[in-house]
Design a protein around this motif. Structure first.
Motif, mmCIF file in Angstrom:
data_model
loop_
_atom_site.group_PDB
_atom_site.id
_atom_site.type_symbol
_atom_site.label_atom_id
_atom_site.label_comp_id
_atom_site.label_asym_id
_atom_site.label_seq_id
_atom_site.Cartn_x
_atom_site.Cartn_y
_atom_site.Cartn_z
ATOM 1 N N ARG B 26 0.822 -1.209 0.000
ATOM 2 C CA ARG B 26 0.000 0.000 0.000
ATOM 3 C C ARG B 26 0.854 1.257 0.000
ATOM 4 N N PHE B 27 2.013 1.172 0.657
ATOM 5 C CA PHE B 27 2.829 2.371 0.777
ATOM 6 C C PHE B 27 3.291 2.867 -0.581
ATOM 7 N N PHE B 28 3.449 1.935 -1.509
ATOM 8 C CA PHE B 28 3.977 2.348 -2.800
ATOM 9 C C PHE B 28 2.879 2.615 -3.810
ATOM 10 N N LEU B 29 1.700 2.042 -3.562
ATOM 11 C CA LEU B 29 0.615 2.229 -4.507
ATOM 12 C C LEU B 29 -0.173 3.502 -4.224
ATOM 13 N N ASP B 30 -0.224 3.897 -2.964
ATOM 14 C CA ASP B 30 -1.044 5.047 -2.609
ATOM 15 C C ASP B 30 -0.328 6.339 -2.991
ATOM 16 N N PRO B 31 -0.870 7.083 -3.934
ATOM 17 C CA PRO B 31 -0.223 8.344 -4.309
ATOM 18 C C PRO B 31 -0.322 9.327 -3.162
ATOM 19 N N VAL B 32 0.811 9.749 -2.686
ATOM 20 C CA VAL B 32 0.814 10.633 -1.514
ATOM 21 C C VAL B 32 0.099 11.930 -1.822
ATOM 22 N N GLY B 33 -0.776 12.328 -0.904
ATOM 23 C CA GLY B 33 -1.456 13.593 -1.084
ATOM 24 C C GLY B 33 -2.823 13.469 -1.708
ATOM 25 N N ALA B 34 -3.243 12.254 -2.033
ATOM 26 C CA ALA B 34 -4.533 12.101 -2.709
ATOM 27 C C ALA B 34 -5.691 12.015 -1.725
ATOM 28 N N GLN B 35 -5.742 10.901 -0.976
ATOM 29 C CA GLN B 35 -6.912 10.706 -0.126
ATOM 30 C C GLN B 35 -6.751 11.375 1.229
ATOM 31 N N PRO B 36 -7.882 11.670 1.841
ATOM 32 C CA PRO B 36 -7.802 12.224 3.201
ATOM 33 C C PRO B 36 -7.293 11.157 4.167
ATOM 34 N N ILE B 37 -6.366 11.528 5.030
ATOM 35 C CA ILE B 37 -5.856 10.578 6.021
ATOM 36 C C ILE B 37 -5.910 11.198 7.402
ATOM 37 N N GLN B 38 -5.846 10.349 8.396
ATOM 38 C CA GLN B 38 -5.878 10.847 9.769
ATOM 39 C C GLN B 38 -4.960 10.008 10.643
ATOM 40 N N ALA B 39 -4.503 10.611 11.719
ATOM 41 C CA ALA B 39 -3.652 9.902 12.674
ATOM 42 C C ALA B 39 -4.513 9.567 13.890
ATOM 43 N N VAL B 40 -4.576 8.288 14.223
ATOM 44 C CA VAL B 40 -5.367 7.854 15.364
ATOM 45 C C VAL B 40 -4.418 7.516 16.503
ATOM 46 N N VAL B 41 -4.603 8.184 17.635
ATOM 47 C CA VAL B 41 -3.724 7.944 18.779
ATOM 48 C C VAL B 41 -4.500 7.207 19.858
ATOM 49 N N THR B 42 -3.983 6.073 20.293
ATOM 50 C CA THR B 42 -4.653 5.352 21.380
ATOM 51 C C THR B 42 -3.670 5.147 22.528
ATOM 52 N N VAL B 43 -4.226 5.144 23.731
ATOM 53 C CA VAL B 43 -3.404 4.900 24.912
ATOM 54 C C VAL B 43 -4.002 3.710 25.641
ATOM 55 N N SER B 44 -3.208 2.676 25.832
ATOM 56 C CA SER B 44 -3.675 1.450 26.485
ATOM 57 C C SER B 44 -4.946 0.935 25.834
ATOM 58 N N GLY B 45 -4.980 1.031 24.528
ATOM 59 C CA GLY B 45 -6.120 0.501 23.804
ATOM 60 C C GLY B 45 -7.309 1.429 23.709
ATOM 61 N N LYS B 46 -7.304 2.524 24.470
ATOM 62 C CA LYS B 46 -8.470 3.410 24.438
ATOM 63 C C LYS B 46 -8.203 4.602 23.521
ATOM 64 N N ALA B 47 -9.252 5.017 22.830
ATOM 65 C CA ALA B 47 -9.099 6.148 21.913
ATOM 66 C C ALA B 47 -8.689 7.386 22.684
ATOM 67 N N PHE B 48 -7.658 8.073 22.165
ATOM 68 C CA PHE B 48 -7.216 9.301 22.807
ATOM 69 C C PHE B 48 -7.596 10.500 21.960
ATOM 70 N N ARG B 49 -7.141 10.498 20.701
ATOM 71 C CA ARG B 49 -7.479 11.621 19.828
ATOM 72 C C ARG B 49 -7.215 11.201 18.398
ATOM 73 N N THR B 50 -8.060 11.685 17.490
ATOM 74 C CA THR B 50 -7.848 11.459 16.065
ATOM 75 C C THR B 50 -7.596 12.802 15.412
ATOM 76 N N ILE B 51 -6.504 12.918 14.707
ATOM 77 C CA ILE B 51 -6.146 14.198 14.071
ATOM 78 C C ILE B 51 -6.239 14.050 12.563
ATOM 79 N N ALA B 52 -6.981 14.940 11.930
ATOM 80 C CA ALA B 52 -7.018 14.938 10.468
ATOM 81 C C ALA B 52 -5.673 15.468 9.978
ATOM 82 N N LEU B 53 -5.068 14.768 9.025
ATOM 83 C CA LEU B 53 -3.756 15.193 8.542
ATOM 84 C C LEU B 53 -3.908 15.964 7.241
ATOM 85 N N GLN B 54 -3.693 17.272 7.325
ATOM 86 C CA GLN B 54 -3.797 18.095 6.122
ATOM 87 C C GLN B 54 -2.491 18.818 5.914
#
Lengths: 173, 126, 356
Positions: B26-54
């Motif tokens: 996937r890393f090589f097929l996905d053209p960087v900058g095309a689709q919306p992506i987000q960073a999901v941060v979890t602590v001890s398995g629990k959702a902490f924060r999701t950041i939209a990456l723009q």
């Protein structure tokens, strides 16, 4: 292979002591790879010896004890690293015992490689459960690959040991 | 080495190759900058924060992990662990990640930063 | 079976499974969406179904309904304009203290609902805050901090107990001169619900209406799972503080970050507590979750004004009502019944204790 009471206990204790020392030392060796869980696997040597001489049960005992003691000394007792080390030790011991006792075609190199791979896969599964994410599985290909050189290294050491086994184990097996 | 040893060696190599292709292609097929992506941060398995990456958006924030405070830095469409209190610092050495599927894991701190593709939200109430 | 036969059989089974999976995907999958600017905000309607013409018509009718309600509730129309003629609220305000005004069934329905929640909230929600809102100037270009005696004077013209509703004659009267209705906390939600019912009547089974942040979903999303609705972080506009998994229900938010101004180093937002005359200070944001969008709209304001503990208790008392809130000092709380459908993402700025 004998099960002589006192000698067995003494030798196993020695193995545990050596395993613990190896566990602590290799924990301090920094591996340049940015992947958690890659270790030289030297401590596995004592586990293999225990299985080789006395079977799975004693091998498992040695493995668990050296992880326990090694973690106590290393200061990571009950930390997540400890749980992972435990799972890794259990899975690698199982794999190695099966290969050592049920098959005859592998040398110590194969056994150690299998043990390293078993250890890494066990750790990965434990980590993914602990952190409740499948993200850790992305390390799988690298960990598999890493099992080869570490397994070959420890396997080579073991092979050398066994060449002289009649002298080394004379009093214990 | 016996023959069985060699077979095992090849087997592990193959397994590594196959899993690597499956996971990393996937890393090589996905053209960087095309689709919306987000960073999901979890602590001890629990959702902490999701950041939209723009691209263009910079920020950093503190995450309280099991061993103390870590700092996560976001720079456009990539994210990394900037500071961490764990002793081996493996998560720091990983550096920036930017493709969906990539992750930075701090095992002692039980913090996972993972990049996921596409915004899975249908709407935002505000 | 021979080896080759086994392989072929396996491939066939796989093909069969793949085929069935593909079939399941098509069907009620066509999406149609449209945006319109009304009630001072952008309203988006997204529907799913088989036939594009049906979808288009349904959405057009839905918007028509929303326009109709917007006209009835418009409090800003100027006398002499067509908008003024069709605005029930303007006529009611004009004849305050004089005589009852005959109104549309929907206007009456909105007011009956408003009065009900005025009583349930013990005055924390009051649609007669018009004079107060005018004093603060939130509707216009120059909002400012009024003097305490000005607020006290304005409060004399506020009081839902002086809103007289006659359901038989369909009339509405504001008893005292100078009283004024403001349906800003009701109309959008009520209109949204009307729009949704219009979609439903035309056979739509999957829809999402986003009226400037008032969310109303019908059925499930196109993947046959609950709609994922984010709750906006009250201090970081690009992030969300929670995700709700909703089916056939509404989520409406009241918060302190919309309209407001700063004076003397303090920030004043536009959701006033009708009892004190000042902006409610307990929370940063409150999201009410309940099926009817009109009720959700009202409840979000009610819960925002009430103290968090009281709000949570009130929600428990009412059937099918839940809420999520972030208090003024950054504590995230919510109804216990939301737990299975809620993912909280506190981030670094807020505290969240799951056990409470």
């Amino acid at each position: 292979m004998m099960r002589s009471g006192t000698r067995r206990v003494v030798f196993l204790s020695m193995l545990v002591a050596m395993g613990t020392a190896l566990h602590v030392v290799e924990g301090m060796l920094a591996i340049p790879l940015p992947v958690p869980g890659v270790k030289l696997g030297l401590a596995n040597i004592v586990t293999v010896l225990a299985i080789y001489l006395y079977g799975l049960r004693d091998g498992m005992t040695v493995a668990l004890l050296r992880v326990l003691l090694g973690s106590l000394i290393g200061g990571v007792f009950l930390a997540p690293g400890f749980l992972l080390g435990l799972t890794g030790a259990v899975s690698s011991t199982l794999v190695m015992a099966i290969l050592l006792k049920r098959t005859r075609c592998f040398s110590m190199i194969g056994i150690s490689m299998a043990g390293a791979v078993g250890h890494n896969i066990g750790q990965l599964l434990a980590a993914s459960l602990l952190l409740q994410t499948s993200a850790v599985l992305y390390y799988l290909p690298i960990l598999l690959l890493a099992g080869i050189p570490t397994g070959m290294f420890t396997g080579y050491l073991l092979n050398s040991l066994l060449e002289h086994k009649s002298e080394i184990f004379r009093d214990f097996a | 080495m016996t023959r069985a040893d060699k077979v095992l060696l090849v087997g592990i190599l193959l397994a590594s190759l196959v899993s690597g292709t499956a996971l990393y292609s996937r890393f090589f097929l996905d053209p960087v900058g095309a689709q919306p992506i987000q960073a999901v941060v979890t602590v001890s398995g629990k959702a902490f924060r999701t950041i939209a990456l723009q691209s263009g958006a910079r920020s950093s924030f503190v995450v309280q992990g099991r061993q103390g405070a870590s700092k996560v830095e976001v720079d456009g469409r990539r994210v990394r662990m900037q500071q961490a209190p764990c002793e081996n610092g493996i998560c720091l050495k990983q550096g920036w990640i930017e493709h969906p599927g990539q992750s930075v894991v701090c095992v002692p701190g039980e913090i996972v930063i993972r990049i996921e593709g596409a915004a899975p939200l249908d709407a935002v109430t505000r | 079976m021979s080896k080759r036969a086994t392989v072929i059989a396996c491939l066939l089974v796989l093909l069969l499974i793949a085929g069935l999976a593909l079939l399941r995907q098509s069907g009620a999958n066509r999406e149609y969406s449209s945006d319109q600017f009304l009630m001072d905000t952008l309203v988006s309607i997204k529907v799913y179904g088989n036939d594009r013409e049906t979808l288009k018509t349904a959405v057009a009718v839905a918007y028509a309904e929303m326009h109709r309600i917007a006209e009835l509730a418009d409090g800003f129309a100027q006398p002499g304009t067509a908008a003024y003629q069709s605005s029930d609220v303007c006529r009611i305000n004009a004849l305050a203290g004089k005589k009852p005004v005959q109104v549309d069934g929907d206007t009456l329905a909105m007011l009956v609902l408003a009065k009900k929640y005025y009583q349930l909230s013990e005055g924390a929600f009051d649609v007669t805050v018009g004079p107060l809102m005018d004093l603060w100037g939130f509707g216009g270009k120059n909002p400012h901090l009024p003097a305490p005696d000005q607020i006290k004077a304005a409060l004399k013209s506020v009081g839902c107990q002086d809103l007289v509703l006659n359901e038989q004659d369909r009339t509405v009267l504001l008893r005292k001169e100078g009283m004024k209705l403001d349906l800003g906390a009701v109309a959008k939600g009520y209109a949204t619900e009307k729009a949704l019912q219009a979609l439903k009547k035309r056979g739509i089974e999957k829809a999402l209406i986003d009226a400037g942040g008032n969310i109303r979903v019908l059925g499930q999303n196109v993947h046959n799972s609950a709609w994922r609705i984010g709750v906006k972080d009250p201090r970081k506009s690009n992030e969300i503080v929670a995700v709700l998994a909703l089916e056939d229900t509404s989520a409406v938010t009241s918060a302190d970050y919309y309209r407001g101004f700063e004076a003397g180093g303090k920030r004043y937002h536009h959701i006033l507590d009708p009892r004190t005359g000042y902006p409610a200070a307990h929370n940063m944001t409150v999201t009410a979750v309940t099926q009817d969008a009109g009720q959700a709209d009202i409840l979000s304001t009610v819960f925002f004004v009430l103290a968090p503990e009281k709000a949570l208790q009130l929600a428990e008392k009412l059937a099918g009502v839940e809420l999520l809130l972030v208090t003024a000092d950054g504590l995230i709380r919510h109804s216990t019944s939301l737990r299975g459908r809620l993912e909280v993402q506190p981030g670094a700025a807020y505290r969240y204790d799951q056990s409470r």
